[in-house]
Enzyme design. Structure first.
Site, short mmCIF file in Angstrom:
data_model
loop_
_atom_site.label_atom_id
_atom_site.label_comp_id
_atom_site.label_asym_id
_atom_site.label_seq_id
_atom_site.Cartn_x
_atom_site.Cartn_y
_atom_site.Cartn_z
N SER A 106 11.63 3.07 -39.30
CA SER A 106 11.62 1.72 -39.86
C SER A 106 10.94 0.77 -38.90
O SER A 106 11.11 0.87 -37.68
CB SER A 106 13.05 1.23 -40.13
OG SER A 106 13.68 2.02 -41.10
N ASP A 109 20.90 8.25 -43.25
CA ASP A 109 20.31 6.94 -43.56
C ASP A 109 20.33 6.12 -42.27
O ASP A 109 21.30 5.44 -41.97
CB ASP A 109 21.10 6.26 -44.67
CG ASP A 109 20.51 4.91 -45.05
OD1 ASP A 109 19.37 4.61 -44.63
OD2 ASP A 109 21.20 4.14 -45.76
N GLU A 110 19.26 6.25 -41.50
CA GLU A 110 19.16 5.58 -40.20
C GLU A 110 20.40 5.85 -39.33
O GLU A 110 21.09 4.92 -38.89
CB GLU A 110 18.94 4.08 -40.38
CG GLU A 110 17.66 3.75 -41.13
CD GLU A 110 17.25 2.28 -41.00
OE1 GLU A 110 18.13 1.42 -40.91
OE2 GLU A 110 16.03 2.03 -40.95
N PRO A 111 20.69 7.13 -39.06
CA PRO A 111 21.89 7.48 -38.30
C PRO A 111 21.85 7.01 -36.84
O PRO A 111 22.89 6.99 -36.18
CB PRO A 111 21.92 9.01 -38.38
CG PRO A 111 20.50 9.41 -38.62
CD PRO A 111 19.92 8.32 -39.47
N PHE A 112 20.65 6.65 -36.34
CA PHE A 112 20.54 6.20 -34.95
C PHE A 112 20.72 4.68 -34.80
O PHE A 112 20.59 4.16 -33.70
CB PHE A 112 19.16 6.59 -34.37
CG PHE A 112 18.97 8.06 -34.22
CD1 PHE A 112 19.45 8.73 -33.12
CD2 PHE A 112 18.28 8.79 -35.18
CE1 PHE A 112 19.28 10.10 -32.96
CE2 PHE A 112 18.09 10.16 -35.05
CZ PHE A 112 18.60 10.81 -33.94
#
Length: 462
Positions: free
Chosen positions: A212, A129-132
């Site tokens: 996103s 879930d948006e690991p960056f």
């Protein structure tokens, strides 16, 4: 004699434009809108009710943050295309264990593809879930590629490799431009190597890049972005970048990503907008009126198929709205607005009206929603309130008080109504238990709704 820097730049953007027009054409398909369905709520709307809400509004795609079995069972036979999420905390294990990946695929994907009967139309698996996300540091992204590779192998072993696609949702801050010009877009230096490895994996398997885009956060973080520019208004000051004219924040951010992909060596990569929305509370400019204006303009812009300056006539094939419902348990580390992204309130009532697929008519609300009893907890004005602040802080450390915080819709209701709001939030979150309205004798249970025209005191779902 070598070409000059200006000539190299012109060549760079000429090639980028050609790649965008020619290479991306192979990816293009009918545009579709979806929604993010999160469940970080103390009293979530029952999954069957949410599926009814999706179907009544003709929402064709939904992106989940995890693989909740109750949620997936409720989607069985619905025909809605589903993105199943893998939480960040699982990435390290999946990166190192083939068996763990195969078990996860079996438990969360294969079982929903029965040989006969209705199935869940799982289209994507979102690894992380948006690991960056910048605020995560290096907690998760070093394990992304390994986890994605293991999940891909597990899908292939389960004969689902051609049916389910592996993707990695990337946060809006994974790509950037210091000058705020798309022509200087690039991936963050700390993740650039990993990102190129991930893009290589995605390209080899012909998988899209999930990203996103957040005009709302861009507005709050950049002095160069105005509200009118974020809202697609024709009166907004345009941004000129190498003779390309940008009329809105969405196109600016999208083409920053296009350039970052080009610079990394992947100009033909398909982009899916995994999250985009506008909150309705908890910050300046976070209102239902502005959210409706933004969402309508965004949808009209995508539907027009004008694309962006670097990808003309080629809008993203899929866009997922953040989000379907408000979530009172979301982290507020980025701001109080994080709990107010929903097009619908937590109980499935539309805050405003946009076209999610239902056409020109208004959105349908969730029907036959069951609530707790019509009781509220308010401050006892006859008690000694000299120490009430401590009780409010205790209540708000657990309950959701974002609406009465600075910038919130209930911030100006005044004292002692703000105390009652805090007490009631705690009381409702604890299922109206009598002792949850005690507060050292400062709380009082009432059957008179303390809500005002502008500030709703919630009676939670039963």
């Amino acid at each position: 004699m070598p070409p000059s820097i200006p000539h190299l730049l012109l060549l760079h953007f000429h090639l980028l434009a050609i790649a965008s027009l020619v290479g991306i054409a192979g990816w293009s398909r009918a545009w579709a809108i979806g929604v993010n369905w999160g469940t970080a709520s103390s009293h979530p709307l029952p999954p069957p009710k949410v599926v009814e809400l999706l179907k009544s509004n003709n929402v064709s795609r939904v992106k989940l943050s995890d693989a909740d079995p109750d949620v997936l069972r409720s989607l069985s036979g619905s025909g809605i295309a589903v993105t199943v999420g893998i939480p960040n905390l699982m990435l390290r294990t999946l990166n190192s264990s083939k068996k763990a990946a195969e078990s996860w695929v079996h438990d969360n994907v294969t079982r929903y593809f029965p040989a006969g009967g209705p199935r869940v139309r799982i289209e994507y698996i979102a690894v992380g879930d948006e690991p960056f996300l910048l605020s995560h540091g290096d907690q998760f992204y070093p394990f992304v590629l390994g986890a994605a590779t293991q999940i891909q192998a597990a899908l292939t072993k389960a004969n689902l490799g051609s049916k389910v696609k592996v993707v990695v949702p990337c946060s809006f801050d994974a790509f950037q431009s210091e000058s705020n010009l798309p022509s200087e877009g690039h991936f963050r230096p700390d993740i650039n190597k990993t990102m190129i490895q991930l893009l290589t994996f995605l390209s080899e398997h012909r998988l899209p890049f999930f990203a996103s885009i957040s005009p709302f956060l861009s507005l709050h973080q950049s002095k160069n972005i105005s509200l009118d520019f974020a809202l697609f208004k024709g009166t907004a000051r345009t941004h000129n970048d190498s003779h390309r004219i940008y009329k809105n924040s969405f196109d600016l951010s999208y083409d920053t990503l296009v350039t970052a992909l080009y610079s990394a060596g992947f100009p033909q990569m398909e982009i899916v907008v995994a999250q985009i929305g506008w909150p309705t509370d908890g910050a300046a400019n976070a209102t239902s009126v502005i959210a409706e204006e933004f969402m309508k303009a965004l949808i009209n812009h995508i539907h027009s198929k004008t694309g962006t300056p670097l990808r003309p006539q080629n809008p993203p094939s899929e866009v997922y709205i953040l989000s379907l419902l408000d979530e009172d348990q979301r982290s507020t580390s980025a701001g109080n607005f994080e709990r107010h992204w929903g097009v619908f309130t937590f109980d499935g009532q539309a805050k405003y009206h946009i076209d999610l697929g239902q056409g020109s008519r208004k959105l349908w609300n969730a029907q036959n929603v069951k609530y707790l009893s019509s009781r509220w907890c308010v401050v006892n004005n006859n008690a000694d309130l000299s120490n009430v602040t401590a009780s409010v802080l205790d209540a708000c450390s657990v309950a959701d008080c974002t609406a009465v915080s600075p910038g919130g819709s209930c911030y100006n209701i005044g004292w002692p109504r703000n105390v009652s709001y805090a007490f009631n939030s705690y009381y409702q979150q604890h299922d109206q238990r009598v002792n949850s309205c005690y507060f050292g004798g400062l709380g009082l249970i009432t059957t008179v709704d303390p809500s005002t025209d502008t500030c709703r005191s919630h009676a939670y779902l039963g």
